[in-house]
Design a protein around this motif. Structure first.
Motif, mmCIF file in Angstrom:
data_model
loop_
_atom_site.group_PDB
_atom_site.id
_atom_site.type_symbol
_atom_site.label_atom_id
_atom_site.label_comp_id
_atom_site.label_asym_id
_atom_site.label_seq_id
_atom_site.Cartn_x
_atom_site.Cartn_y
_atom_site.Cartn_z
ATOM 1 N N LYS A 62 0.797 -1.228 0.000
ATOM 2 C CA LYS A 62 0.000 0.000 0.000
ATOM 3 C C LYS A 62 0.830 1.278 0.000
ATOM 4 C CE LYS A 62 -4.026 -2.042 2.283
ATOM 5 N NZ LYS A 62 -4.944 -1.953 3.464
ATOM 6 N N GLN A 63 2.051 1.214 0.538
ATOM 7 C CA GLN A 63 2.850 2.424 0.665
ATOM 8 C C GLN A 63 4.329 2.083 0.736
ATOM 9 O OE1 GLN A 63 1.225 4.129 4.206
ATOM 10 N NE2 GLN A 63 1.740 2.394 5.492
ATOM 11 N N GLN A 65 8.536 4.038 1.457
ATOM 12 C CA GLN A 65 9.369 5.165 1.839
ATOM 13 C C GLN A 65 10.762 4.931 1.267
ATOM 14 O OE1 GLN A 65 9.212 5.684 6.057
ATOM 15 N NE2 GLN A 65 9.270 7.898 5.936
ATOM 16 N N TYR A 94 8.044 9.470 -0.358
ATOM 17 C CA TYR A 94 7.033 8.612 0.258
ATOM 18 C C TYR A 94 5.901 8.421 -0.752
ATOM 19 C CZ TYR A 94 3.265 7.144 3.421
ATOM 20 O OH TYR A 94 2.232 6.465 4.022
ATOM 21 N N LYS A 95 5.543 7.164 -1.019
ATOM 22 C CA LYS A 95 4.466 6.863 -1.971
ATOM 23 C C LYS A 95 3.287 6.233 -1.231
ATOM 24 C CE LYS A 95 7.878 5.619 -5.536
ATOM 25 N NZ LYS A 95 8.745 4.463 -5.687
ATOM 26 N N ASP A 96 2.085 6.688 -1.572
ATOM 27 C CA ASP A 96 0.857 6.114 -1.035
ATOM 28 C C ASP A 96 0.047 5.582 -2.217
ATOM 29 O OD1 ASP A 96 -1.555 5.460 0.108
ATOM 30 O OD2 ASP A 96 -1.584 7.185 1.455
ATOM 31 N N GLU A 205 5.621 5.410 7.538
ATOM 32 C CA GLU A 205 4.748 6.543 7.748
ATOM 33 C C GLU A 205 5.512 7.850 7.591
ATOM 34 O OE1 GLU A 205 3.283 6.077 11.690
ATOM 35 O OE2 GLU A 205 5.219 6.433 12.645
#
Length: 239
Positions: A62-63, A65, A94-96, A205
């Protein structure tokens, strides 16, 4: 049969967890440009090519860094003056993937994250294969008017991610090569190559120390600071 199962277990566990990949980054300059600059800059360019940078990618489905690793390099070949990296390459990111958003740490102003959309790469998959860190990788390419990218990804690690801004392939990118304009009449060939892969159990995060701004807000901030600088410079010149 049991022996094969033991070998596959570490890789299978990645599909359930998060992963940490360490990349080594290096740059090489076009020979024609190096010859054009002459002896004066030859040592600086050579030092720049000898220097290595290290990054870690912490990723789940999902994400992710992407962060530079501060490391002391005692290699004698990497001493001396060097040319810095382009901020397009060296920025922490950071990718979401759940919201299709990317946050890029600004190197000009600390504690500032610039919010942007995830970049869409129209990858062309090929049949070329190789091996990186024991993983079978396949080649994919991407090109636009300014850039040509060659990526090597593995479907054995089910994360559609990669170093820097790169993502969107059917597996994790373990190696990527691309060319960037560096200074006038000179390009740099940049490569990220995975040198370590292991499971990761920590958090991914954004730190609350950062202020998040849009791309438009950031541009206005840059223009405002530039205007202030020009005003100050004009005042100094009058004195």
């Amino acid at each position: 049969m049991i022996k094969y199962l033991i070998v596959l277990l570490p890789i299978f566990s990645f599909s359930q967890e998060a992963i940490r990949i360490e990349y080594e980054m290096k740059q090489e300059f076009d020979k024609q440009a190096k010859d054009k600059l002459g002896i004066k800059y030859a040592e600086i360019l050579q030092n720049s090519e000898n220097k290595r940078y290290y990054y870690e990618l912490l990723a789940n489905t999902k994400q992710s860094q992407f962060l530079e690793i501060e490391r002391i390099n005692n290699d004698q070949n990497s001493k001396g003056a060097t040319l810095g990296l382009s901020t397009n390459v060296s920025a922490n990111i950071y990718k979401d993937f759940s919201t299709n958003v990317l946050y890029e740490e600004n190197t000009m102003k600390s504690k500032l994250l610039v919010k942007d959309s995830l970049q869409h790469f129209t990858w062309v998959l090929t049949k070329d294969e190789a091996t990186v860190l024991g993983y079978k990788v396949k080649k994919a390419t991407y090109s636009n008017n300014n850039q040509m990218v060659e990526a090597w990804y593995t479907t054995e690690l089910p994360f559609r991610d990669g170093p820097s801004r790169f993502s969107g392939l059917p597996g994790l990118i373990l190696k990527v090569n691309f060319k960037l304009p560096f200074v006038a009449d000179m390009d740099t060939n940049v490569s990220f190559t995975a040198i370590d892969v292991k499971p990761y159990s920590g958090k991914i995060e954004i730190s609350n120390k950062f202020k998040i701004v849009s791309r438009e807000e950031f541009k206005k901030e840059v223009e405002k600071n530039s205007s202030k600088f020009n005003t100050i410079s004009s005042g100094v010149e009058k004195d």
